[in-house]
Design a protein around this motif. Structure first.
Motif, short mmCIF file in Angstrom:
data_model
loop_
_atom_site.label_atom_id
_atom_site.label_comp_id
_atom_site.label_asym_id
_atom_site.label_seq_id
_atom_site.Cartn_x
_atom_site.Cartn_y
_atom_site.Cartn_z
N VAL A 1 85.76 -75.19 -23.63
CA VAL A 1 84.73 -74.20 -23.93
C VAL A 1 84.62 -73.24 -22.76
CG1 VAL A 1 83.44 -75.70 -25.47
CG2 VAL A 1 82.99 -75.80 -23.04
N CYS A 2 83.70 -72.26 -22.91
CA CYS A 2 83.62 -71.17 -21.93
C CYS A 2 83.36 -71.63 -20.51
CB CYS A 2 82.54 -70.18 -22.37
SG CYS A 2 82.94 -69.34 -23.93
N ASN A 3 82.62 -72.70 -20.34
CA ASN A 3 82.29 -73.14 -18.98
C ASN A 3 83.40 -73.96 -18.34
OD1 ASN A 3 82.17 -75.56 -20.29
ND2 ASN A 3 79.99 -75.96 -19.92
N GLY A 4 84.54 -74.10 -19.04
CA GLY A 4 85.69 -74.78 -18.46
C GLY A 4 85.71 -76.28 -18.68
N GLY A 5 84.70 -76.88 -19.29
CA GLY A 5 84.67 -78.33 -19.52
C GLY A 5 85.14 -78.68 -20.92
N PRO A 6 85.54 -79.93 -21.13
CA PRO A 6 85.98 -80.35 -22.47
C PRO A 6 84.84 -80.26 -23.48
CG PRO A 6 86.64 -81.94 -20.78
CD PRO A 6 85.68 -81.00 -20.14
N ASP A 7 85.20 -79.92 -24.69
CA ASP A 7 84.24 -79.83 -25.78
C ASP A 7 83.98 -81.24 -26.31
OD1 ASP A 7 82.84 -79.50 -28.10
OD2 ASP A 7 84.13 -77.93 -28.92
N PRO A 8 82.75 -81.75 -26.25
CA PRO A 8 82.46 -83.12 -26.72
C PRO A 8 82.85 -83.36 -28.17
CG PRO A 8 80.61 -82.25 -25.48
CD PRO A 8 81.55 -81.10 -25.69
N ILE A 9 82.70 -82.34 -29.01
CA ILE A 9 83.04 -82.49 -30.42
C ILE A 9 84.54 -82.70 -30.58
CG2 ILE A 9 83.08 -81.36 -32.67
CD1 ILE A 9 80.50 -79.93 -31.88
N ARG B 1 86.53 -83.73 -28.25
CA ARG B 1 86.87 -85.01 -27.62
C ARG B 1 86.70 -86.15 -28.61
NH1 ARG B 1 84.43 -89.36 -25.15
NH2 ARG B 1 85.58 -90.26 -23.38
N ASP B 2 85.59 -86.14 -29.34
CA ASP B 2 85.35 -87.17 -30.35
C ASP B 2 86.43 -87.14 -31.42
OD1 ASP B 2 83.11 -88.00 -29.03
OD2 ASP B 2 81.69 -86.94 -30.33
N ALA B 3 86.87 -85.93 -31.78
CA ALA B 3 87.91 -85.80 -32.81
C ALA B 3 89.22 -86.38 -32.32
CB ALA B 3 88.09 -84.33 -33.18
N MET C 1 89.58 -88.73 -29.98
CA MET C 1 89.42 -90.17 -29.90
C MET C 1 89.57 -90.81 -31.28
SD MET C 1 88.98 -90.97 -26.74
CE MET C 1 88.50 -90.23 -25.17
N HIS C 2 88.97 -90.18 -32.28
CA HIS C 2 89.05 -90.71 -33.63
C HIS C 2 90.49 -90.67 -34.14
CE1 HIS C 2 87.83 -91.64 -37.75
NE2 HIS C 2 88.59 -90.63 -38.15
N GLN C 3 91.19 -89.58 -33.82
CA GLN C 3 92.57 -89.45 -34.27
C GLN C 3 93.45 -90.52 -33.62
OE1 GLN C 3 94.29 -85.62 -33.49
NE2 GLN C 3 96.22 -86.10 -34.51
N GLU C 4 93.22 -90.80 -32.35
CA GLU C 4 94.02 -91.82 -31.67
C GLU C 4 93.78 -93.20 -32.26
OE1 GLU C 4 93.37 -93.23 -27.45
OE2 GLU C 4 95.30 -92.23 -27.21
N VAL C 5 92.50 -93.54 -32.51
CA VAL C 5 92.16 -94.83 -33.10
C VAL C 5 92.79 -94.97 -34.49
CG1 VAL C 5 90.27 -96.22 -34.03
CG2 VAL C 5 90.05 -95.16 -31.78
N SER C 6 92.85 -93.87 -35.23
CA SER C 6 93.38 -93.92 -36.59
C SER C 6 94.86 -94.27 -36.61
CB SER C 6 93.15 -92.59 -37.31
OG SER C 6 94.00 -91.58 -36.77
N ARG C 7 95.55 -94.10 -35.48
CA ARG C 7 96.99 -94.39 -35.43
C ARG C 7 97.30 -95.86 -35.18
NH1 ARG C 7 100.03 -89.39 -32.27
NH2 ARG C 7 99.11 -87.70 -33.50
N GLN C 8 96.33 -96.62 -34.68
CA GLN C 8 96.60 -98.01 -34.33
C GLN C 8 96.64 -98.88 -35.58
OE1 GLN C 8 93.07 -98.89 -31.94
NE2 GLN C 8 92.24 -100.14 -33.60
N ILE C 9 97.16 -100.07 -35.45
CA ILE C 9 97.19 -101.00 -36.57
C ILE C 9 95.76 -101.28 -37.03
CG2 ILE C 9 97.64 -103.41 -37.21
CD1 ILE C 9 100.17 -103.31 -35.64
N GLY C 10 95.51 -101.04 -38.28
CA GLY C 10 94.17 -101.21 -38.84
C GLY C 10 93.28 -100.00 -38.69
N GLY C 11 93.77 -98.96 -38.04
CA GLY C 11 92.94 -97.80 -37.76
C GLY C 11 92.56 -97.00 -38.99
#
Length: 506
Positions: free
Chosen positions: A25-33, A35-37, A39-49
């Motif tokens: 975002v504009c202030n140079g930090g990661p966007d929490p929304i 980030r959550d997306a 994290m969710h995408q990574e979990v969805s790739r695991q066995i059972g995700g």
């Protein structure tokens, strides 16, 4: 060509810039929304995700997560310890208690000589009449059933009737415990007893030789197969694929049965068990030969396996090479023998042990790729697979599952802390996996619950959830050798058991 390269680099730069714009975002930090997306995408790739859990499953999943957090924060974390020291802790675990109740599907990687607990072998089989024992020069023992005093042989000079020997002892408890120690790898101080892979493998192979005299007695083998299915069923396992070299069996008078007799005995024991336990799906066999043999011997074994599968298509699943990979001959060494089915116009599925090694870069390490070149249906152990990106990619594209046996890998000194097991990468990527126990009697286990615990709590870590367990169990039916119709039947049977498990524990 130069223009094409430049354009390729430009496209890569554009994609990189868009990604950075997407997450910052504009202030140079990661966007929490975002980030959550991610994290969710990574979990969805695991066995059972990608498993969608019901409300009842979500409730049990939350309980499992709480239990796992508690165990991971304890002073002693079982997966980080040698299994022989961790076993008492695991038995007290509420997670393990739940896993024992959980329907686990099938056991797809167990060897016939270690199917049944050594307690049963010692306390049942060695108490049968006409059982003789011999103490060898290397402090091991041999057993033989005979209707007369056995003749001396190179490794056994003097045979004693076990019944007579026990009668002289009064309380035979200590003696029976000593027999158990000859049939298992268990020791109170495994790090001292087994300082290297060579030492533990020596004891491992010697235990198989000790058990052979008991198991290959014809009347015992019939009971042995049935008892093995019984122990699996008690642990809520509903199907078995057993690896066996089908050693010739013998009668009291010394007469010998051929391999077909053993195969028929396995088939009959399975039919009888399924008739007695309608909720058990069945059992099949993967014929094996030892990798220490000559090419001509493996050729003969492959031909024999082809014929057995033709004669017993419902029982024989395929063929494998067994024995320690690091000291045995490679799959490529046997390429002429392993090419026989294609040369003969026959079909013989392979289920190769491959990658049960930490010797990266050696010829043995190449077994992983060679197994895939020979179109293996599954990969036994696959410990080294994470170090072979091409093999990992190919096995995933071809839907070739890895048979993960965590306790075996630890006891045989491939890994000490199961949190560092390479399968953690495979689990996080959603690679096809099934859980099995390899040689349960030698490790002091039965069924699959102990290995499920180590995979779920240790290898999977906190990310592994109820969906992970669910997919691993389903995989054991999905990646079995069963024909499609029986797979569907098995999945329906398993789902029914799963629904009961959830309703009783959520």
């Amino acid at each position: 060509m130069v223009i094409w390269v430049c354009r390729g680099r430009l496209r890569a730069l554009v994609r990189c810039s868009l990604f950075l714009w997407f997450v910052v975002v504009c202030n140079g930090g990661p966007d929490p929304i975002q980030r959550d997306a991610l994290m969710h995408q990574e979990v969805s790739r695991q066995i059972g995700g990608r498993e969608t859990l019901t409300l009842a499953e979500q409730k049990l999943d939350a309980h499992l997560r709480w239990c796992k957090q508690k165990e991971m924060s304890a002073d002693q974390f079982p997966p980080s310890m040698h299994f022989f020291k961790a076993k008492p802790l695991i038995q007290k675990s509420p997670i393990f208690n739940l896993l024992q109740k959980m329907p686990k599907g099938g056991a797809l990687h167990i060897h016939s000589s270690s199917l049944v607990s050594v307690d049963w072998l010692v306390k049942n089989v060695t108490y049968r009449p006409n059982c003789y024992i011999c103490f060898t020069w290397d402090n091991s023992v041999r057993f033989l059933f005979s209707d007369r005093q056995p003749f001396p042989r190179w490794d056994c000079i003097y045979w004693q009737l076990l019944e007579t020997l026990r009668a002289k002892m009064g309380d035979p408890t200590d003696f029976d415990n000593s027999l158990i120690r000859n049939l298992t790898l268990y020791t109170e101080d495994p790090d001292v007893a087994y300082p290297s892979q060579d030492v533990v493998w020596h004891k491992f192979e010697r235990a198989f030789i000790t058990a052979a005299g008991l198991i290959t007695h014809a009347p015992v083998l019939t009971d042995y197969f049935y008892r093995g299915l019984e122990e699996l069923h008690q642990d809520n396992v509903m199907y078995l694929e057993l690896r066996s070299g089908l050693s010739r069996t013998y009668e009291l008078d010394g007469s010998i049965h051929d391999k077909v007799w053993s195969l028929k005995t396995f088939q009959e024991a399975t039919k009888r068990f399924v008739a007695d336990h309608p909720d058990f799906l069945g059992a099949r066999m993967i014929i094996t030969a030892h990798r220490a043999l000559r090419v001509s011997d493996i050729k003969a074994a492959v031909r024999e396996a082809i014929q057995m599968q033709r004669d017993f298509p419902e029982v024989v699943a395929g063929f494998d090479l067994v024995g320690r990979e690091d000291s045995g001959r490679t799959l490529w060494y046997f390429r002429e023998a392993l090419s026989l089915p294609g040369d003969l116009g026959a079909v013989l599925p392979y289920y190769f042990h491959a990658g049960e090694t930490d010797h990266e870069g050696t010829k043995v390490d190449e077994n992983i790729l060679d197994a895939l070149l020979f179109n293996t249906t599954r990969i036994g152990h696959g410990y080294a697979l994470a170090h072979h990106p091409l093999a990992k990619e190919l096995s995933r594209k071809r839907n070739v599952a890895v048979e993960l046996c965590p306790i075996s890998n630890q006891v045989l000194k491939l890994v000490s802390d199961l949190r560092n097991h390479p399968a953690a990468v495979l689990m996080s990527e959603g690679h096809p996996l099934v859980i099995s126990s390899d040689d349960p009697s030698l490790f002091g286990t039965s069924g699959l619950s102990y290995d499920f615990y180590q995979a779920f709590v240790g290898i999977g870590g906190l990310k592994a959830n109820l969906g992970t367990l669910k997919e691993l169990a389903v995989n054991s039916i999905r990646y079995s050798s069963l024909p499609p119709q029986l797979k569907e039947t098995g999945l329906v049977m398993w789902q029914s058991k799963w629904d009961v498990f959830i309703s009783e524990n959520s």
